[in-house]
Design a protein around this motif. Structure first.
Motif, PDB file in Angstrom:
ATOM      1  N   THR A 198       0.840  -1.204   0.000  1.00 37.59           N
ATOM      2  CA  THR A 198       0.000   0.000   0.000  1.00 37.59           C
ATOM      3  C   THR A 198       0.874   1.252   0.000  1.00 37.59           C
ATOM      4  OG1 THR A 198      -1.674  -1.219   1.229  1.00 37.59           O
ATOM      5  CG2 THR A 198      -1.874   1.174   1.200  1.00 37.59           C
ATOM      6  N   LEU A 199       1.965   1.217   0.738  1.00 32.70           N
ATOM      7  CA  LEU A 199       2.897   2.343   0.760  1.00 32.70           C
ATOM      8  C   LEU A 199       3.498   2.575  -0.617  1.00 32.70           C
ATOM      9  CD1 LEU A 199       4.538   4.431   2.404  1.00 32.70           C
ATOM     10  CD2 LEU A 199       6.178   2.615   2.887  1.00 32.70           C
ATOM     11  N   LEU A 200       3.945   1.497  -1.240  1.00 36.10           N
ATOM     12  CA  LEU A 200       4.514   1.605  -2.581  1.00 36.10           C
ATOM     13  C   LEU A 200       3.446   2.055  -3.587  1.00 36.10           C
ATOM     14  CD1 LEU A 200       6.997   1.198  -4.346  1.00 36.10           C
ATOM     15  CD2 LEU A 200       6.313  -1.171  -4.666  1.00 36.10           C
ATOM     16  N   ASP A 201       2.241   1.559  -3.387  1.00 36.01           N
ATOM     17  CA  ASP A 201       1.126   1.940  -4.259  1.00 36.01           C
ATOM     18  C   ASP A 201       0.880   3.448  -4.210  1.00 36.01           C
ATOM     19  OD1 ASP A 201      -1.301   1.529  -5.810  1.00 36.01           O
ATOM     20  OD2 ASP A 201      -2.363   1.922  -3.938  1.00 36.01           O
ATOM     21  N   SER A 202       0.971   4.009  -3.017  1.00 36.23           N
ATOM     22  CA  SER A 202       0.796   5.454  -2.888  1.00 36.23           C
ATOM     23  C   SER A 202       1.938   6.209  -3.546  1.00 36.23           C
ATOM     24  CB  SER A 202       0.713   5.836  -1.403  1.00 36.23           C
ATOM     25  OG  SER A 202      -0.426   5.263  -0.805  1.00 36.23           O
ATOM     26  N   LEU A 203       3.133   5.644  -3.482  1.00 38.68           N
ATOM     27  CA  LEU A 203       4.285   6.308  -4.086  1.00 38.68           C
ATOM     28  C   LEU A 203       4.170   6.368  -5.604  1.00 38.68           C
ATOM     29  CD1 LEU A 203       7.207   4.844  -1.934  1.00 38.68           C
ATOM     30  CD2 LEU A 203       6.626   7.258  -2.161  1.00 38.68           C
TER      31      LEU A 203
END
Length: 630
Positions: free
Chosen positions: A99-104
């Protein structure tokens, strides 16, 4: 050659060789399995065994051709150019890495992962608002994917350790720290889910101290950024911290010259053939390049970026899918560029030869070890039989060691009901590796023998179903499919196809199937209890039969069930009743509070005060004790 080696070459036992030497001049008393036989005696044994021998020159040691692919010499510092950092997102399962990478990168990767957990290494190039580029690797957090996390750590420059502020440091968090330490890679801590009410970022930092991860506010050099991957909070600070650390590391690479890289993942793709996800570490990979990885080679036909778009080249730190492999290399293999297809074939042939020689040496050492163990047993038994004549001794040794010196595969004498043969197929090499690592934790002492007949990458095939049918096994597939013809074939032959997209569900079904193979456990269910009050005898024909007068204290007594009699702490009888009477009537059951008379099989001697328990045996399904950590 020794007697043992000659017996092995003839597929006989040592006593067969002794028999063949009976009428020769050799002293039989001096013969032992490790006795070296001369050429003439070897020929004699072969002839008397009805076999033929032929002369052959010893195969010479193959010289290493100076054509093997090796890493290029260190690059000229004047040719080095700055390159994007390769950053790996690591941490415990479900702590929000994807999810963190998705936001990035403003996409929806997390929604494409079955069960909401990452099960492969995802490699992506992210363009930040500042113009900086970062290649991110998103590794699985689940316990089964430890090898994939280690591979990600070895291919990276910086590790972002994601820790959920509400959960703190957990098992895979610690394991990720260990991978980073072993690979000597610096860490940035991303304290995620700081938007949750239960979030406690300070607790996370204190817990990290116990694992030698000291954040800056505690006097260390590890940056800790409070973020929310779901809401996108503070991600710019995390990106800036990553870029700042990359500048300190002064990451550079040579964009020209032969390509060097690392296979992050490999899979078989319908329409493309073998495909690898690779990180380019040196040089620029272009279509038409000839590559070698392990014992596989490729002439690059296509290159695809993380969005599935075809690209013509990939420079240092790029994550790219490579199409054109002749076979499927293993994840973790080093990729090296060579000048021609001929050179690639020579390299692969040499490496295959080396692997074959190494396997032969391992097999030879295993055989020698087995002979050594048997020789010790042989000598011990021989010493115990020294008082016998040589002929009596040989017969005794033959009977005791009939198959001792024949090198054969070990056999397990378990019935078919206690065996579970498996065929394992996965979509990528790393998935299969992870599943096999889980299966390796299966204890060989378990009641049911777990056998992996075959494993591979790709969809379930008719060959897989045929093999499973031959060995009465099951086919387990992870993120793969089976076409209609294969499904119909499996249904017709009764071969279970167990297809899953989430690894822990696959393991749960495997545990259930293992449990179904185990025999049920017998549990005793107490139905009633009575106490012996008096003893008397009745006449049955000319025979006196002892009868116990009892009162039922709990439950009921049922003549059709089993009974046990206890005297103090000891059980003195267990069996069935011959008769159960209430007053003068034969009855099937007697309930609590009633008196009865009973006689038992086997001529049991009752005594006042004895306790008689009525019970039934119930079959309870047995559950495997195997715990793979899921």
């Amino acid at each position: 050659m020794t007697m043992a080696a000659l017996a092995e070459a003839m597929n006989k036992d040592v006593d067969h060789v002794v028999d063949a030497l009976l009428h020769t001049s050799v002293a039989l008393d001096s013969l032992e399995p490790d006795t070296v036989l001369e050429e003439q005696l070897i020929k004699e044994v072969v002839r008397r065994s009805g076999m033929k021998f032929r002369w052959a020159a010893l195969s010479g040691v193959k010289e290493r051709p100076d054509k093997d692919a090796r890493r290029s010499p260190p690059a000229d510092p004047s040719n080095l150019k700055p390159r994007p950092p390769v950053v790996t997102i690591m941490g415990h399962v479900d702590h929000g890495k994807t999810t963190l990478l998705d936001s990035l990168r403003r996409s929806q990767v997390v929604s494409t992962e079955a069960g909401g957990i990452t099960q492969h290494i995802g490699a992506f190039l992210v363009q930040l608002p500042s113009g900086e580029r970062i290649t991110f690797l998103d590794t699985p957090g689940h316990a089964a994917f430890s090898a994939m996390r280690a591979r990600g750590a070895n291919a990276t420059d910086i590790i972002i350790l994601v820790v959920a502020a509400e959960d703190g440091v957990m098992d895979q968090t610690v394991e990720s720290i260990q991978h980073a330490r072993q690979a000597k890679v610096p860490i940035i801590v991303a304290v995620n889910k700081c938007d949750k009410p239960q979030a406690d970022a300070q607790k996370v930092k204190r817990e990290l101290l116990a694992h030698d991860v000291v954040c800056e506010e505690f006097g260390g050099d590890v940056q800790a950024i409070h973020v929310s991957g779901l809401k996108g909070d503070n991600l710019l600070a995390l990106s800036e911290a990553t870029v700042a650390l990359a500048e300190v590391l002064d990451l550079k690479a040579e964009p020209s010259g032969p390509v060097e890289g690392l296979v992050i993942e490999s899979r078989a793709s319908r329409g493309k053939g073998p495909v690898t996800t690779a990180i380019i570490q040196r040089g620029t990979l272009r279509r038409g390049s000839v590559l070698v990885a392990g014992t596989c080679w490729a002439k690059v036909r296509f290159l695809f970026n993380e969005n599935g778009q075809a690209v013509t080249e990939a420079g240092p730190s790029s994550a790219v899918e490579v199409v054109g492999w002749k076979d499927l290399p293993s994840a973790g293999d080093t990729i090296l560029e060579v000048e021609s297809e001929q050179r690639a074939r020579e390299v692969v042939d040499w490496r295959s030869y080396e692997e074959e020689q190494q396997k032969l040496q391992e097999d030879r050492r295993a055989i020698e070890l087995k002979h050594t163990l048997h020789l010790e047993q042989y000598r011990k038994q021989k010493a115990e039989l020294e008082h016998l004549s040589w002929r009596q001794r040989r017969v005794a040794l033959y009977r005791a060691n009939k198959n001792a010196f024949a090198v054969r595969p070990s056999e397990r004498t378990q019935s078919d009901e206690l065996r579970l043969p498996l065929i394992v197929k996965g979509d990528v090499d790393g998935s299969v590796e992870a599943i096999l690592n889980v299966l390796n934790s299966y204890d060989a002492q378990q009641q049911c023998l777990l056998e992996v007949l075959h494993f591979g990458v790709g969809d379930i095939s008719e060959r897989d179903v045929n093999m499973a049918d031959t060995f009465t096994g099951s086919v387990y597939g992870f993120n793969v499919g089976a076409n209609k013809a294969v499904q119909q074939m499996a249904a017709k032959r009764g071969v279970p196809l167990r297809l899953h997209a989430v690894i822990y569900r696959l393991i749960d079904e495997l545990k259930a199937e293992l449990s179904s193979k185990l025999p049920p456990l017998v549990s005793e269910n107490v139905v009633g209890e009575a106490m012996v009050l008096a003893l008397f005898e009745i006449s049955v024909g000319k025979k006196k039969v002892p009868v116990a007068g009892c009162r039922v204290q709990k439950g009921r007594l049922d003549r059709r069930m089993k009974f046990r009699m206890s005297r103090g702490q000891d059980t003195v009888w267990e069996g069935s009743l011959v008769a159960l009477k209430h007053h003068k009537d034969d009855v099937q059951t007697v309930n609590a509070g009633m008196e009865c008379g009973l006689s038992a099989d086997g001529g049991v001697l009752f005594s006042p005060g004895d306790v008689i328990v009525c019970f039934e045996e119930v079959a309870v399904p047995q559950v495997t004790s195997w715990d793979p950590g899921f």
